[in-house]
Design a protein around this motif. Sequence first.
Motif, PDB file in Angstrom:
ATOM      1  N   THR A  60      12.824  14.680   8.442  1.00  0.00           N
ATOM      2  CA  THR A  60      12.300  15.980   8.860  1.00  0.00           C
ATOM      3  C   THR A  60      11.417  16.571   7.769  1.00  0.00           C
ATOM      4  O   THR A  60      11.745  16.533   6.587  1.00  0.00           O
ATOM      5  N   LEU A  66       6.631  22.432  14.547  1.00  0.00           N
ATOM      6  CA  LEU A  66       8.023  22.159  14.217  1.00  0.00           C
ATOM      7  C   LEU A  66       8.329  22.667  12.820  1.00  0.00           C
ATOM      8  O   LEU A  66       7.634  22.332  11.861  1.00  0.00           O
ATOM      9  N   GLN A 113      11.231  22.537  10.093  1.00  0.00           N
ATOM     10  CA  GLN A 113      12.436  21.775   9.778  1.00  0.00           C
ATOM     11  C   GLN A 113      12.933  21.011  11.008  1.00  0.00           C
ATOM     12  O   GLN A 113      14.111  21.034  11.332  1.00  0.00           O
ATOM     13  N   LYS A 129      12.584  21.694  14.061  1.00  0.00           N
ATOM     14  CA  LYS A 129      12.870  22.465  15.276  1.00  0.00           C
ATOM     15  C   LYS A 129      11.582  23.021  15.848  1.00  0.00           C
ATOM     16  O   LYS A 129      10.782  23.587  15.115  1.00  0.00           O
ATOM     17  N   ARG A 130      11.397  22.873  17.144  1.00  0.00           N
ATOM     18  CA  ARG A 130      10.182  23.380  17.770  1.00  0.00           C
ATOM     19  C   ARG A 130      10.257  24.912  17.822  1.00  0.00           C
ATOM     20  O   ARG A 130      11.251  25.471  18.281  1.00  0.00           O
ATOM     21  N   VAL A 131       9.233  25.581  17.324  1.00  0.00           N
ATOM     22  CA  VAL A 131       9.302  27.039  17.247  1.00  0.00           C
ATOM     23  C   VAL A 131       8.249  27.716  18.111  1.00  0.00           C
ATOM     24  O   VAL A 131       8.055  28.919  18.007  1.00  0.00           O
ATOM     25  N   ARG A 148      11.017  33.208  12.615  1.00  0.00           N
ATOM     26  CA  ARG A 148      10.738  31.868  12.134  1.00  0.00           C
ATOM     27  C   ARG A 148      11.149  31.667  10.681  1.00  0.00           C
ATOM     28  O   ARG A 148      11.056  30.584  10.151  1.00  0.00           O
TER      29      ARG A 148
END
Lengths: 474, 360, 374
Positions: free
Chosen positions: B5, B65, B67, B69-71, B79
């Motif tokens: 990641t 993304l 870390q 994770k899709r934001v 965020r």
Amino acid sequence: MSLAGSLMTGLMLAWVLGGTVWLLTTRTYRITQVGRFAMDLLGFPVELTQSLFGRGGVPYALLLPNMAIFGLFTFAPMILNFYVSFTGGSSIILFERPWVGWEKYGDIFSCENFLEPRTCENAGYNFFTGLYNTLWFVVIQVPIMCSVALLTAIVVNRDIKGRGFWRAMFFYPVMLSPVVIANIWNWVLHRKGVLNETLDGATGALNALAGLSGFDMVMTVSLAVILMVVTERALRSASEPSTAWTGVFAVILTLLTAWANPLSLLGLSGSFWLGLALGLFLVWLVASGKSAARTAIMGAAFLAAVMLLSIQFSTVFDLGSYRPNNWLVTPNTGWPFFWLVFVFCWSHMGFYMLILLAGLQAIPRDLYEAAKMDATRPWRAFTRITLPLVMPTLTVVIILSLIRSFQIFDEVYLLTGGGPGRETYMIVQNIYEVAFTDSSPDYGQAAAGSVLMAAIIAIFTFGQLWLTRRQSDL
Amino acid sequence: MTDQTHALELKQIRKSFGKVDVIHGIDLAIEEGEFVVFVGPSGCGKSTLLRLIAGLDDPTSGDILLQGKRVNGIPAAERGLSMVFQSYALYPHMNVRANLSFGLENMNMPRAEITQRVDDAARLLQIDQLMDRRPGQLSGGQRQRVAIGRAIVREPVIFLFDEPLSNLDAELRLQMRVEISNLHAQLGNTMIYVTHDQVEAMTMADRIVVLRGGRIEQMGKPLDLYNAPANKFVAGFIGAPQMNFLKGSLAGRTVTLDCGLTKEVPLAEEAQGPVTLGVRPEAIEVSLDGAGDAQVKVQNFEQLGAITYIYTAFDNGETLTVQLPRQIPLTRGQSIGIGIDPAHVHLFHGPEERALGMAR
Amino acid sequence: MTMPHGHSIPPGGPMRRLTRFLTRTSGRGDSAQGFGVTDVLAYSYLAFGVLIVLVPVLWTFFTSIKPERQVENFDTRLLPYSQIEEEIAGVGTRDLWIFDDGTGEEQLVFKAGPTRSVTDVATPENPDEVFGVPRETLEPLEEVRVAVENYLDPILKRNGQENFHFATYLFNSVFVTVVATLITLLINAMAGFALSKYRFRGRLTFTILIVATLLIPASIILVSLFFVVWSFGIFGSLWGVIIPAAATPTGVFLLRQYMLTIPDELLEAARMDAASEWRIFWRIIIPLSLPALSVLAILSVIWRWNDFLWPLIVLISDPSAHTLQLGLTQFAGEFNTDFHYILAMTVVTLLPITLVFVWLQRFITTGIATTGLK
């Protein structure tokens, strides 16, 4: 409790209770953050919208209260106006009003000759009297007020001492309510009021002066000296005559013409206007830097000297005894109308002056300095720099004052009540009286009048916008 | 693509405002603790890209993304990023302390912790004496520190800087540059920094991303970009004074320039056709007696003491800037000889003016 | 000072000096040195204008502190004079007069009978010794006294002045003004914020609608607004005056224009700082819009305090809901002859707004000039 009352109470309860529950479950507040909680509660609908629909929904929530009031109390009545104007009777419950079609408009347009309200039936007579009075009022008052406001703004915008003081003084009447203004002017214009008293005193003093022996001589000599000094000053500057001194010269010329009354030789009246025209022409000649200005001033000075010699000052200033005027009540004198225009300008001029002043101050000073370097005449600087650059503001001012003076009601109603006779009976008063003071109110009639008035105002506004379409910034 | 990641990963990001496409599909991965600088001329989309990362705008397509994770669609505040704005955007009606604590209060943080964090940040940035002042009473540099302080107190996973030094004068800019670098060393956070100034990019970045017209032109370590620009745009953008470009044509490994010079170049592969030869000003040698590859006329020169800049022109009008690390006597109009080291030239070729590979 | 004529080096004779003195002011109004004729014209214009503005108001004020008798006689002297009375033993309270018998000797007397061409008078010391004097030789003995009763009678409801419910009117006026201004500020600011800081579908439509309302005169919707207000059940109550005009197009427009100048980056910084949109509104936008908000507040106070026609329609039937303006109208209508009371109450009505103006005048005029409508 009324429909609106119960609705409002329900809404308030939902707002406060729902908001409290929602806020307390989603956020934490400390005891000291009561203020913050109150503000969040006030904006609870907005907060809720954001959490439900995201940021995209927020502007709609923010607009809602304002647009709801606009919709209910401005747009809806506008539409409703048309409907009401097609209904009759005196019921105030909308769906109980019978549909009468064009009848109310027919009542208004019942005239044989539309320019002659006397030939109409009652409704039409009142409407057209009010309409023509209002049109007259607008046509006379708007140009006067706008030019006075512009002139005052220009003078206040000069590099003068105590600018804030002058500005505040001219603005002060705007703060006063129509009732207060009416009471003040009623008192000033009363038959035994201060204006009549002052005029009486002035007349008396002038008569006493004119009665003195040698008065003629003294006046002639002193005016001759003044005339000489002013002429010399006006022509002094090596290349071009001075505008300001020419202005002073023009005032003297106007007075002399009025007193000498040269037109009476031809059996005509109106010498004052001739003098005024001459004076203005002279000022214009000098201000626009025409080459004939110098010659014109000298010619006018010669003319003035001749007139001066012909004046018998003892008769000019012998005004006889002064008869107190009942300014607001005497019919067929035009005074009530005049004072209406005057009081209206008196009470509203300051506001438009301020707007124009803002427009004038937005003109960069360098432009005038550059013009000065180019040896531009003041009049030319005014017509070529000031006027074009202040034009957008002036357009706004003209439109605003047009709309405002079309609606004149308070001042008339309180000062003259529309009288004497129907001399100052305005259209809003017609609407008001038909709908609200008659023993059998005719709402349909009043609504029809409103629709027609709206149409006329729209024509005027768009006409004005069209005329100045290049400059307008509305 | 590994399954490791990244601190931040952009996948095929596109953004258009109405019909205007501003970002044309950008892929980028930024590692934990990296200092990445987005650089490019104005209008290249670097600020837009930063705002997409921050969550102030939403991309038209593609994924962001954080870390892993899709934001996309998650509001800016959630965020865990913080941003230093170009105009600093300090709340003018609040004092420095309120400016720093406003965000923390909004997150309902306990008061003791707010005080703790604000005081720590103030000490770190040496603005403790200014806490009761309003932004209007601060100097440019102090405002800059407060703006950074506001970013620090939130303890973000990534710092975003949007041209933060562009409103400062030259001296302060130099100072703040050093301070931001030190801050990065101290905090060790990931930082993304947008600028149009290549000097800032060269001095501060672990990695530079050069953008033009909403596309990535090249990314890499500062000196890699300097020594091996991928195309003529990057070559011209990085380095001051700018790289010299001379038009010519290539036959095999021999370049014939329009100005009359012919040069043998150590190309990895032979090629043909019109090319642009690029050579940095410091890679040119000068001889006053006219010896060398070609003769040029001195049009102007600047003697800075340690460095001398000479602005010269060939007979065909093409100009050549030379940077010498020493002082030499010069007069305008004088003819001098120049020598170009073939080991330091770049050749750009084709419609996109890509660099041709050299055998080095 | 430069001489306009090259040859005019003054020879120094006294006549020459006099003419120079008389004509010394610089002829050019725009010259930097000296006080030109344009300045004279400008200042006279301003002084004349201020005279026209101030004299009626001051005159009203000076009249309002005059005693009833002076007002009734249309006495145009500036100061409030009232005749001195004295309690005379065996006769009662009488006005005192000065009797001048032509020799310059003056005597205090009171009238012992009706005023005729030869009036019977007596001195206070000798009330029984009546003698006749010509009417013209009597001058009233006067003192300067401020007639506070003009103000106190209607306010305290003394001397039969029970129809001016000052406290009620004042409360109603203040209530309408304050509540309406607060509502106006809040909802106009919200609308201005939405129109200036968000991009959303329909923004242009809303903006045009609001500008259009700017051009719709209130009096053309009088009749149907009456229907709407009636059907909402707020006719006859103060809310019927407050609500319909709360959403002023001027206010929305003015605030929108002002908020456009607040940088978007501030809002974005606040969003990064986890502030909700509502919190951005009241923590960032409201404090930063204070100049425009205060101008709107002042405008709204002027409008509401001075509002006449609509309150006249909505509130006229219920005297307990009258505002000061309505109360004053009714009062002036009923007591057409009691000018001393009418003018005193007029002064009372104009006083609050005048005080506000004197206190805030610089702010009001510059505020309206810089923010207002532009």
